[in-house]
Design a protein around this motif. Structure first.
Motif, mmCIF file in Angstrom:
data_model
loop_
_atom_site.group_PDB
_atom_site.id
_atom_site.type_symbol
_atom_site.label_atom_id
_atom_site.label_comp_id
_atom_site.label_asym_id
_atom_site.label_seq_id
_atom_site.Cartn_x
_atom_site.Cartn_y
_atom_site.Cartn_z
ATOM 1 N N LYS A 85 0.810 -1.222 0.000
ATOM 2 C CA LYS A 85 0.000 0.000 0.000
ATOM 3 C C LYS A 85 0.845 1.275 0.000
ATOM 4 C CE LYS A 85 -3.906 -2.281 2.292
ATOM 5 N NZ LYS A 85 -4.360 -2.875 1.079
ATOM 6 N N LYS A 86 2.030 1.184 -0.565
ATOM 7 C CA LYS A 86 2.853 2.390 -0.713
ATOM 8 C C LYS A 86 2.373 3.246 -1.878
ATOM 9 C CE LYS A 86 7.354 1.223 1.277
ATOM 10 N NZ LYS A 86 8.812 1.171 1.016
ATOM 11 N N LEU A 87 1.721 2.595 -2.866
ATOM 12 C CA LEU A 87 1.183 3.323 -4.013
ATOM 13 C C LEU A 87 -0.278 3.621 -3.772
ATOM 14 C CD1 LEU A 87 2.587 1.505 -7.185
ATOM 15 C CD2 LEU A 87 3.246 3.741 -6.305
ATOM 16 N N VAL A 88 -0.645 4.885 -3.905
ATOM 17 C CA VAL A 88 -2.040 5.275 -3.743
ATOM 18 C C VAL A 88 -2.477 6.023 -4.989
ATOM 19 C CG1 VAL A 88 -1.942 5.351 -1.232
ATOM 20 C CG2 VAL A 88 -1.439 7.424 -2.539
ATOM 21 N N TYR A 89 -3.782 6.045 -5.197
ATOM 22 C CA TYR A 89 -4.323 6.725 -6.369
ATOM 23 C C TYR A 89 -5.318 7.793 -5.937
ATOM 24 C CZ TYR A 89 -2.407 2.661 -8.745
ATOM 25 O OH TYR A 89 -1.576 1.681 -9.202
ATOM 26 N N LYS A 90 -4.766 8.896 -5.470
ATOM 27 C CA LYS A 90 -5.590 10.064 -5.216
ATOM 28 C C LYS A 90 -5.737 10.690 -6.590
ATOM 29 C CE LYS A 90 -5.681 13.414 -1.429
ATOM 30 N NZ LYS A 90 -4.821 14.141 -0.480
ATOM 31 N N THR A 91 -6.782 10.303 -7.307
ATOM 32 C CA THR A 91 -6.775 10.423 -8.769
ATOM 33 C C THR A 91 -6.566 11.835 -9.301
ATOM 34 O OG1 THR A 91 -9.185 10.617 -8.815
ATOM 35 C CG2 THR A 91 -8.230 8.416 -9.104
ATOM 36 N N TYR A 92 -6.941 12.837 -8.553
ATOM 37 C CA TYR A 92 -6.805 14.205 -9.040
ATOM 38 C C TYR A 92 -7.375 14.310 -10.453
ATOM 39 C CZ TYR A 92 -3.782 14.959 -5.017
ATOM 40 O OH TYR A 92 -3.292 15.044 -3.748
ATOM 41 N N PHE A 93 -6.496 14.405 -11.444
ATOM 42 C CA PHE A 93 -6.960 14.698 -12.794
ATOM 43 C C PHE A 93 -6.528 13.625 -13.790
ATOM 44 C CE2 PHE A 93 -5.733 18.472 -10.398
ATOM 45 C CZ PHE A 93 -6.998 18.946 -10.115
ATOM 46 N N THR A 136 3.633 10.547 5.101
ATOM 47 C CA THR A 136 4.439 9.569 5.845
ATOM 48 C C THR A 136 3.650 9.065 7.043
ATOM 49 O OG1 THR A 136 6.500 10.670 5.215
ATOM 50 C CG2 THR A 136 6.586 9.189 7.115
ATOM 51 N N ASP A 137 3.647 7.759 7.232
ATOM 52 C CA ASP A 137 3.013 7.155 8.402
ATOM 53 C C ASP A 137 4.084 7.101 9.495
ATOM 54 O OD1 ASP A 137 2.025 5.390 10.387
ATOM 55 O OD2 ASP A 137 0.771 4.365 8.912
ATOM 56 N N TYR A 138 3.926 7.949 10.516
ATOM 57 C CA TYR A 138 4.953 8.057 11.548
ATOM 58 C C TYR A 138 4.849 6.948 12.593
ATOM 59 C CZ TYR A 138 6.096 12.494 9.461
ATOM 60 O OH TYR A 138 6.490 13.447 8.562
ATOM 61 N N THR A 139 3.829 6.108 12.474
ATOM 62 C CA THR A 139 3.731 4.938 13.356
ATOM 63 C C THR A 139 4.514 3.775 12.763
ATOM 64 O OG1 THR A 139 1.528 5.622 14.090
ATOM 65 C CG2 THR A 139 2.148 3.318 14.483
ATOM 66 N N SER A 180 6.784 4.573 7.413
ATOM 67 C CA SER A 180 6.799 4.254 5.982
ATOM 68 C C SER A 180 6.182 5.402 5.182
ATOM 69 C CB SER A 180 6.030 2.958 5.709
ATOM 70 O OG SER A 180 4.685 3.095 6.107
ATOM 71 N N LYS A 181 6.651 5.551 3.962
ATOM 72 C CA LYS A 181 6.141 6.597 3.091
ATOM 73 C C LYS A 181 5.179 6.020 2.071
ATOM 74 C CE LYS A 181 8.493 10.059 1.792
ATOM 75 N NZ LYS A 181 9.445 11.020 1.187
#
Length: 383
Positions: free
Chosen positions: A27-35, A69-72, A75-76
């Motif tokens: 789950k390091k890759l996300v798709y905040k799809t924007y445009f 970044t997940d500070y717990t 991981s980025k």
């Protein structure tokens, strides 16, 4: 005084597909799809991509930016700005969702799997705050303009997407899947609402920010039922007439708009349909558009039958344009075989009329008078 150094706006790196797949699973890759530009990739397009990878040829870079970044877990995450369709097509193949040369990834030899998993993809990381929507919007616009210039049809299809006629055309030609039309409208308007790059003869379009975000009218949804468009869609989206590249550049959309505008008007138009006409035809009653769409779909069903076994000449874009118009407007009662035989006989006749048609199919093909010549000659053959 120490001189302040300019901060980098981007950096270039590379990752193997196996590493990118690990990123996806963790789950390091996300798709905040924007445009994201929402081309509909057919299975053929995906297989072409895998073929490119298997041959060791380059594919375009993937653009990413930080997504926090997940500070717990320390991981980025990275958001995919451009290249989502390529990544998802690769991941789907690794997950055995489609075949390449009739084999799933699981059926590949170890050496073949290595070719895929060790393939190196260029990553360009943009240094931008993931919440800086305006900056990301600007980057995305420049990515798409610099990757290859948007042609006039691509600009038109985005700038005019709030108009019913363009929405119908994009659904029919497979640019947007029907179930995704709402989110597509929202994203595409945000991308182009303030675009100042307009043609001199373009009309003024109301900005999206001034419009209400309304649902697609029920009338449009009723028009675009699968039963009403399936045969037109098949001709526009298979590789018989329009290549994958044609579809991505929205050439198939342009042809449908041109053909269907001629059908609605009952006459040939000169060159490509104008923005003004698209807006005007959005006000035509949906009952009329729906009726003509059904007639066009029936004509395309016959054309599909004709194309099963006929000289490739009749499968080029120009002949498709003429055939679709003539068969829709004349509602020929002849069978598929009869029409196919008549077309082949016409082509093999080498008559003066055939020479006229041939010339009209190869020179000035978008000129109104040339289109009228083709229509008249073909109408006399198959009507």
């Amino acid at each position: 005084m120490e001189e302040k150094k300019d901060e980098k706006s981007f950096s270039i790196g590379r990752l193997d597909i196996v590493d990118l797949y690990e990123w996806k699973n963790s789950k390091k890759l996300v798709y905040k799809t924007y445009f994201q530009r929402q081309f509909v990739w057919k299975e053929k397009d995906k297989k072409d991509l895998i073929d490119t990878i298997m041959q060791g040829l380059p594919i375009p870079a993937i653009f990413i930016c930080d997504a926090g970044t997940d500070y717990t877990t320390l991981s980025k995450k990275y958001n995919v700005l451009d290249g989502r369709q390529r990544l998802e097509s690769i991941f789907e193949f690794l997950e055995n969702q489609y075949t390449y040369k009739k084999r799933y990834f699981k059926d590949f030899t170890e050496d073949e799997k290595k070719v895929i998993l060790n393939y190196n993809i260029t990553l360009i990381q943009m240094y931008v705050d993931p919440d800086d929507t305006e900056r990301i919007k600007e980057i995305f616009k420049r990515l798409n303009k610099n990757a290859y210039n948007l042609n006039k049809m691509e600009k038109q299809s985005t700038q005019l997407v709030e108009y019913d006629y363009m929405i119908i055309a994009k659904i029919v030609s497979g640019i947007v899947k029907f179930e995704n039309i709402e989110s597509y409208l929202e994203e595409i308007h945000e991308l182009f609402s303030d675009d100042e790059d307009k043609d001199e003869d373009s009309v003024e379009i109301t900005e999206y920010s001034e419009m209400e975000e309304e649902a697609i009218p029920d009338e449009v949804k009723e028009i675009c039922t699968w039963d009403n468009i399936e045969h037109i869609n098949a001709l526009l989206t298979n590789n018989m007439i329009f290549s994958s590249y044609d579809r991505q550049r929205q050439v198939a959309l342009q042809y449908f708009l041109n053909i269907f505008t001629c059908i609605l008007k009952g006459e040939m138009i000169n060159r490509n349909v104008s923005e003004k006409t698209i807006i005007e035809l959005s006000d035509v009653s949906k009952e009329t558009i729906g009726k003509k769409l059904i007639e066009c779909n029936k004509a395309c069903e016959k054309i599909l039958g004709i194309y099963e076994d006929i000289d490739d000449f009749w499968k080029n874009k120009t002949s498709f344009f003429t055939l679709c118009y003539v068969m829709t407007m004349t509602k020929s009662e002849k069978t598929t075989k009869e029409i196919k035989d008549l077309l082949e006989e016409f082509k093999n006749s080498n008559s003066e009329k055939w020479q006229q048609y041939y010339e009209a199919s190869n020179q000035g093909v978008n000129d109104k008078k040339v289109r009228e010549t083709r229509v008249e000659l073909l109408k006399n053959i198959i009507a």
